[in-house]
Motif scaffolding. Structure first.
Motif, PDB file in Angstrom:
ATOM      1  N   PHE A   1      24.919  22.310  66.926  1.00  0.00           N
ATOM      2  CA  PHE A   1      23.860  21.611  66.180  1.00  0.00           C
ATOM      3  C   PHE A   1      22.711  22.543  65.851  1.00  0.00           C
ATOM      4  O   PHE A   1      22.072  22.424  64.812  1.00  0.00           O
ATOM      5  CB  PHE A   1      23.375  20.403  66.979  1.00  0.00           C
ATOM      6  CG  PHE A   1      24.481  19.442  67.272  1.00  0.00           C
ATOM      7  CD1 PHE A   1      25.053  18.715  66.237  1.00  0.00           C
ATOM      8  CD2 PHE A   1      24.982  19.300  68.550  1.00  0.00           C
ATOM      9  CE1 PHE A   1      26.098  17.848  66.491  1.00  0.00           C
ATOM     10  CE2 PHE A   1      26.018  18.432  68.810  1.00  0.00           C
ATOM     11  CZ  PHE A   1      26.585  17.699  67.787  1.00  0.00           C
ATOM     12  N   ILE A   2      22.464  23.520  66.748  1.00  0.00           N
ATOM     13  CA  ILE A   2      21.436  24.518  66.437  1.00  0.00           C
ATOM     14  C   ILE A   2      21.902  25.358  65.254  1.00  0.00           C
ATOM     15  O   ILE A   2      21.138  25.657  64.332  1.00  0.00           O
ATOM     16  CB  ILE A   2      21.151  25.398  67.670  1.00  0.00           C
ATOM     17  CG1 ILE A   2      20.484  24.535  68.746  1.00  0.00           C
ATOM     18  CG2 ILE A   2      20.265  26.583  67.307  1.00  0.00           C
ATOM     19  CD1 ILE A   2      20.090  25.286  69.988  1.00  0.00           C
TER      20      ILE A   2
ATOM     21  N   ASP B   1      23.849  24.352  62.910  1.00  0.00           N
ATOM     22  CA  ASP B   1      23.738  23.512  61.719  1.00  0.00           C
ATOM     23  C   ASP B   1      22.310  23.458  61.185  1.00  0.00           C
ATOM     24  O   ASP B   1      22.080  23.144  60.015  1.00  0.00           O
ATOM     25  CB  ASP B   1      24.195  22.075  62.042  1.00  0.00           C
ATOM     26  CG  ASP B   1      25.710  21.978  62.122  1.00  0.00           C
ATOM     27  OD1 ASP B   1      26.373  22.903  61.625  1.00  0.00           O
ATOM     28  OD2 ASP B   1      26.209  20.993  62.684  1.00  0.00           O
ATOM     29  N   MET B   2      21.337  23.725  62.056  1.00  0.00           N
ATOM     30  CA  MET B   2      19.942  23.691  61.601  1.00  0.00           C
ATOM     31  C   MET B   2      19.594  24.899  60.735  1.00  0.00           C
ATOM     32  O   MET B   2      18.598  24.877  60.018  1.00  0.00           O
ATOM     33  CB  MET B   2      19.003  23.692  62.816  1.00  0.00           C
ATOM     34  CG  MET B   2      18.946  22.415  63.602  1.00  0.00           C
ATOM     35  SD  MET B   2      17.803  22.690  64.985  1.00  0.00           S
ATOM     36  CE  MET B   2      18.030  21.167  65.909  1.00  0.00           C
TER      37      MET B   2
ATOM     38  N   TYR C   1      18.374  24.694  56.998  1.00  0.00           N
ATOM     39  CA  TYR C   1      17.082  24.034  56.807  1.00  0.00           C
ATOM     40  C   TYR C   1      15.948  24.900  57.319  1.00  0.00           C
ATOM     41  O   TYR C   1      14.905  25.061  56.679  1.00  0.00           O
ATOM     42  CB  TYR C   1      17.064  22.677  57.532  1.00  0.00           C
ATOM     43  CG  TYR C   1      18.255  21.823  57.198  1.00  0.00           C
ATOM     44  CD1 TYR C   1      18.332  21.178  55.961  1.00  0.00           C
ATOM     45  CD2 TYR C   1      19.317  21.691  58.080  1.00  0.00           C
ATOM     46  CE1 TYR C   1      19.437  20.410  55.637  1.00  0.00           C
ATOM     47  CE2 TYR C   1      20.419  20.922  57.765  1.00  0.00           C
ATOM     48  CZ  TYR C   1      20.480  20.283  56.545  1.00  0.00           C
ATOM     49  OH  TYR C   1      21.560  19.534  56.218  1.00  0.00           O
TER      50      TYR C   1
END
Lengths: 352, 545, 307
Positions: free
Chosen positions: C270-271, C273-274, C277
């Protein structure tokens, strides 16, 4: 240089209603229902019976009304998250992310504080939710003050980051070991749960948006702070030159807005889910923002527009069951209502 | 006057398409001489003629049966006060408004003008007070935007050559590749003229063209008029300054309350006669500072000590600015707009950070003071743009009158507007200018009403240092003189006034001392009686007197 | 150290593919914003392009028709935005978000039975000689046709803006509708055209996403790429050429994420995936100050707000 008449002629449109705004909003909703009815017809459903089912199951039944109120809670709170910063001229589109952060912070308190009494636990969770949302909004306002980064884009992008941030915890360290592999945290202790209000899903979290609306309305319209906020939002150059602390008001309004959205997250986990998991919000933050815009950022009017969107949202769930539409399809109807109401509400002035 | 029946032939002669070729895409490069100019002007048929033009707005007759003849090769001045109907008349000619009655003809042929596009097609061009230029685009691109017909691809070399040709012919001296944002107001005016000439305009309308210019630039503009006259252009020029009419106009029409109060050949009337025609009364007595003081050695009310701001190559940033302003003194600041005047006030308020130097208020270094403390110690500030910098458009008049001062009218956090209104009424007592009603929203007010609102707020607080930018802007002559008297009153009760103005007459009349600013530097500091207008004007534009 | 270079090289090689869809949307938003309007609805237009491009490819098997359908769908959706903001004078940000929500709803409904379908789609075509160049060859010259078209589109759009009379009109409208009107242009017509052209390009970007990158359709698959494009327009100072650099940075973020995942770096997915952004925000934080000076005047009311 002005070309008012000529420009207006150049941009005049077919619709030119002279009715008062409220009548035009109602007309907008009606038009949206007709368009969506046409859509239902096209996909082979009977719009009249669909609407009849929707009406009897939402506004005309206690359980339906309770559901509408359940969705009003996050819509009003995230609506205020847009309305308060709007008073100082800031645009907060980050209600969604701030909601997630508030839910995360409140969950942290619920899971790890070990407090046994709701009278201490719930207020602490509200505070934590507020702090989480405010901190997330704080990133945007600090980047704005420090590097002139546009807060619209910043809050939008942070929404995606916030959802991933929550995922880190619910898939990782906070994941319930006894949860059959689902990415949920452990269920909250009874002290961390907002008690039910009535026989259905509605819970005492309803107090939070109502309190929020009253406080925001009074502060904005009847206090020196609100007066100065409106001055900053109306003309920042004039406010600055008259010695009003512009930076302070920008910061406080944004933090307050983010905090209110954070409380919405707290209410979702403590009142509905009773644990934290991915997808606790289906675009509530965006819908709150749009509700606030429809209400002209007026906290009292926000109650009305949030009710409207909540009713449609509940209707969407029913449609999903009865007409076999995917849940996201309700955004077709919400989109139509927004287009029609936004479009008919404005008088179609030539240029901003 | 030629009768209507004779006009056909004359019109076709006058409309001979010499000028039409001006901006068409050229097959071959022709020498500048044949491409420019309108040929010989035919002087007895008016190029533009108005008869009985009437325009009513709710509650007012803005134009009432106005007749006007404008001839090729002549400068025709329209003189009148604010609200006399000058702008309405110009907007009718340019096609923004349609007249309720009356007719317009060009070269003797009746014409119908429904839109600016119509008037442009007929060869009428207009230079607005706020220019219609795109600052982010270059001179060439701005000109290209207004060319009547052109190919799909911008022919930049050709366009640049045309701009240079016209510049050279009329002494306009412009770099076609400069961004308009980087040009001075005087240069932007030149871009407007080039634009009109290349877009085939024959009647050039200029709305208050001198309001943005320094005195010698005004002379420059008038010599451009002479060149344009030679080539047969008709120039219609709106002003409220007698001196300019006397210096440049071949003919003058005076408007008063929507009516043509008279038309005369230039030079036939004296300044006094023109004023009498314009006002219908004798001119209000001009406020003059007759007891000028020499500063005595005492603590200065305001002192700038070698203050520099921003980057050194920005003409607006201050460069080692030093001066002292004494109590009971009016210090006038002369300069072309954009030469550091705005930075002066913003540096005082601390809105702009200083690179070096210090600012003292009554001997205290205010460098680290927050703005509300500076204002609280007796500084009043009248910014240059009332709507943009001084009032909140969505707020009512009352709310704007207590802006930033709400604590003085309302003790607690909870607001009691009735009590505020009462206290406000007391503090405004004796203020000589009429104010709009308390409930009106600021964005519904006229420019004059807005300016009076700001003056009322800033000049009734007993300030000891008044910073006033263009305080009489937007006011009629009578209110303007009253405003000047208000500044004199401040001075006589011991306050000092920093008066920034573009009106040199006003500065000369009021200032105890006069400071000239050019490119962010102090170009000179005088007693007004020791300098002439011409000397000040030269300093304002970077020449040494 | 070796790993570091490997990852970085891999990130660069993998940057172009994921960057193309965002690049199209960024081009589209550049045109829209140069006309003085902002359209947050391009997120929805990308979804429309991705969905209807994919659907058409499944139904017809013709990739060219699919691409066109994607562009058309994106353009039609932005037409709603154009009508509302230009003729009804609605708030641009609120309208854009409503348009995006609507687009999400339409595509969720229309694409519901196509989730899991697979298509041939648009596949990389190596350009002879060039594709054999070290590093650059694989990164730039082994791409799909829409990627090659995107390379060309940047300079073409730049030339359009600066060397044609239409480009001049568009820029004038974006700087001042009053001046443009005085110069005989119809600002409303130009803005509608610009918004719809922007939606068309965003639709093409969406089509590239589903046809060439993922070869599949999932609900909400653009995941904020349209919003990222709006950010990259600011970074790109409203220039189509700088937009290319921005899109490459975004693609690089995704490339980096994939590389780190493939070498099994001990970081939460998830990090990773950040990354897109956060890198977009970081780029904006570093560059905004200088970039804002290039902002078209007509946007200032919406984008600059206070401060």
């Amino acid at each position: 240089m002005q070309f008012p008449a000529a420009l207006r002629r150049a941009q005049s449109s077919a619709i030119n209603l002279t009715a008062p705004p409220i009548a035009r909003s109602v007309a907008g909703i009606a038009l949206a229902l007709v368009s969506f009815g046409a859509f239902l017809l096209v996909i082979g459903r009977n719009p009249l019976s669909a609407y009849a089912t929707l009406f009897t199951n939402t506004l005309a039944s206690p359980s339906g009304l309770s559901e509408v109120a359940v969705f009003m809670i996050p819509f009003v709170l995230t609506g205020l998250a847009a309305a308060v910063p709007a008073r100082v001229g800031l645009i907060n589109v980050g209600g969604e992310g701030q909601l997630y952060l508030g839910a995360w912070a409140a969950t942290g308190i619920a899971l790890f504080s070990g407090i046994g009494t709701p009278w201490l636990m719930l207020p602490l969770m509200v505070l934590a939710g507020f702090a989480g949302g405010a901190a997330w909004a704080g990133i945007a306002i600090l980047l704005r003050r420090w590097r002139n980064v546009n807060e619209v884009i910043c809050t939008l992008l942070l929404n995606f980051v916030a959802i991933l941030f929550v995922n880190i915890f619910v898939f990782g360290p906070w994941k319930n070991t006894g949860g059959y592999g689902y990415p949920y945290t452990a269920d909250f202790s009874p002290a961390a749960i907002l008690p039910a209000l009535g026989d259905f899903r509605l819970h005492w979290g309803l107090v939070l948006p109502l309190l929020g609306v009253v406080v925001c309305y009074v502060v904005i319209n009847h206090t020196r702070w609100g007066y100065n906020m409106r001055a900053v939002g109306g003309n920042v150059e004039a406010a600055r030159r008259r010695g009003i602390g512009v930076g302070k008001y920008l910061l406080l309004a944004m933090l307050a807005g983010g905090g209110l959205a954070g409380i919405a997250g707290m209410s979702e986990v403590a009142g509905i889910q009773h644990h934290l998991r991915p997808g606790i919000s289906s675009e509530f933050g965006y819908l709150g923002f749009l509700a606030s815009w429809l209400a002209g950022h007026n906290p009292l009017a926000l109650l009305g527009t949030a009710f409207l969107l909540a009713a449609i949202f509940v209707a969407g769930d029913l449609l999903q069951i009865s007409a076999g539409l995917p849940s996201a399809a309700i955004f077709i109807l919400i989109g139509l209502v927004l287009f029609m109401v936004l479009g008919l509400k404005s008088r179609g002035r030539a240029q901003p | 006057m030629v009768s209507l029946t004779d006009l056909g032939e004359l019109a076709s002669a006058a409309a001979s398409p010499v000028w039409r070729r001006v901006a068409g895409a050229p097959a071959v490069a022709e020498p500048a001489e044949t491409l420019l100019g309108l040929g010989t002007p035919s002087s007895d048929v008016p190029m533009l003629s108005l008869r009985g033009i009437t325009k009513r707005f709710p509650g007012v007759v803005a134009n009432d049966g106005i007749d006007l003849d404008v001839f090729g090769g002549k400068v025709h001045a329209i003189l009148g006060e604010n609200g006399a109907g000058k702008s309405t008349l110009m907007k009718i000619i340019y096609g923004f408004y349609r007249p309720d009655a009356g007719s317009i003809s060009m070269d003797g042929q009746p014409v119908v003008i429904h839109s600016p596009a119509d008037s442009r097609r007929l060869g009428i061009g207009m230079v607005f007070q706020s220019f219609s230029l795109v600052p982010a685009l270059t001179v060439t691109e701005n000109v290209a935007l207004f060319l009547p017909q052109q190919g799909a691809v911008l022919n930049r070399p050709w366009l640049e050559r045309r701009v240079r040709e016209v510049s050279a012919r009329y002494g306009l001296d412009l770099n076609p590749r400069a961004r308009v944002a980087d040009l001075s107001m005087g240069e932007r005016q030149k871009v407007e003229l080039i634009k009109l000439i290349l877009a085939n305009a024959r009647v050039l309308i200029l709305d208050e063209p001198t309001s943005v210019l320094a005195p010698h630039e005004v002379d420059g503009l008038f010599s451009v008029f002479t060149e344009l006259k030679r080539d047969g252009y008709a120039i219609l020029f709106i002003t409220h300054k007698m001196r300019e009419v006397l210096a440049s106009a071949d003919q003058v029409t005076v408007l008063r309350r929507g009516k043509a109060a008279g038309t005369a050949e230039g030079g036939a009337l004296t300044a006094q006669q023109l004023v009498a025609l314009m006002l219908g009364i004798d001119a209000p007595k001009e406020v003059r500072n007759t007891a000028r003081v020499k500063p005595r050695p005492q603590t200065a009310a305001l002192e700038f000590n070698r203050v520099s701001t921003g980057s050194a190559d920005d003409p607006r940033s201050l460069k080692e600015v030093s001066f002292q302003m004494m109590p009971g003194e009016i210090l006038g600041i002369a300069g072309v707009s954009g030469n550091g005047q705005q930075e002066l006030g913003e540096t005082l308020l601390g809105l702009r950070s200083r690179r070096q130097g210090s600012v003292h208020l009554f001997g205290h270094d205010i460098g680290r003071w927050p703005l509300h403390r500076i204002l609280g110690s007796g500084v009043a500030y009248i910014p240059e743009d009332a709507l943009g910098m001084a009032v909140v458009p969505q707020m009512r008049v009352t709310e704007n009158l207590v802006l930033g001062d709400i604590g003085r009218y309302n003790g607690g956090l909870w607001l009691d507007w009735r009590a505020i209104q009462t206290r406000l009424g007391q503090s405004l007592e004796g203020f000589p200018l009429p104010l709009a009603r308390a409930e009106a929203r600021a964005d519904e007010l006229s420019g004059g009403n807005l300016q009076r609102l700001v003056l009322a707020r800033e000049l009734t607080r007993g300030a000891s240092v008044v910073v006033a930018y263009y305080p009489a802007r937007g006011l009629d002559l009578v209110a303007a003189e009253k405003t000047r008297q208000l500044l004199m009153d401040c001075r006589s009760r011991g306050a000092s006034v920093l008066l920034v103005s573009e009106d040199l007459d006003e500065l000369m009349a009021l200032s105890d001392r006069l400071m000239v600013m050019y490119q962010g530097k102090v170009a000179g500091l005088f007693y007004p009686e020791n300098v002439t207008l011409q000397e000040v004007g030269l300093l304002m534009t970077g020449h040494h007197a | 150290m070796n790993i570091f270079w490997l990852v970085l090289g891999g990130a660069f090689t993998g940057a172009v593919g994921p960057g193309v869809s965002v690049l199209y949307a960024t081009y589209g938003e550049v045109i829209t914003e140069r006309a003085g309007r902002i359209n947050l609805g391009i997120e929805g237009s990308m979804l429309m392009g991705a969905c209807f491009g994919f659907l058409t490819a499944v139904e017809t098997g013709n990739v060219v028709v699919a691409i066109l359908a994607g562009g058309l769908a994106g353009s039609l959706l932005s037409g709603i935005h154009a009508y509302l903001v230009v003729f009804r004078d609605t708030n641009q940000l609120a309208t854009g978000l409503a348009v995006t929500l609507f687009g999400a709803g339409v595509t969720a409904y229309a694409g519901r039975s196509f989730v899991g379908s697979s298509i041939e789609g648009l596949n990389p075509v190596a350009i002879p000689l060039f594709s054999n160049l070290p590093v650059v060859g694989r990164a730039l010259f082994q791409q799909d046709l829409l990627a090659y078209a995107a390379y060309a589109l940047g300079p073409l759009l730049w030339a359009f803006l600066h060397y044609t009379k239409w480009g001049l009109s568009l820029r004038a409208v974006g700087e001042s509708t009053n001046v443009a009107f005085a110069a005989g242009r119809n600002p409303a017509r130009w803005q509608v055209a610009a918004i719809m052209a922007g939606g068309l390009l965003a639709g093409l970007g969406g089509a590239q996403l589903s046809l060439a990158l993922t070869h599949s359709w999932t609900e909400g698959m653009t995941a904020g790429r349209g919003f990222i494009a709006v950010a990259l327009v600011i970074f790109g100072m409203w220039s189509p050429l700088r937009a290319m650099i921005g899109a490459l940075l975004f693609g690089g973020a995704i490339g980096l994420q994939l590389q780190l995942q493939s070498i099994g770096a001990p970081i939460s997915p998830f990090i990773l995936d950040m990354f897109p952004y956060i890198i977009t925000l970081a780029v904006l934080t570093v560059w905004t100050g200088a970039a804002l000076r290039a902002m078209p005047e007509g946007l200032k009311g919406v984008l600059k707000g206070t401060v």
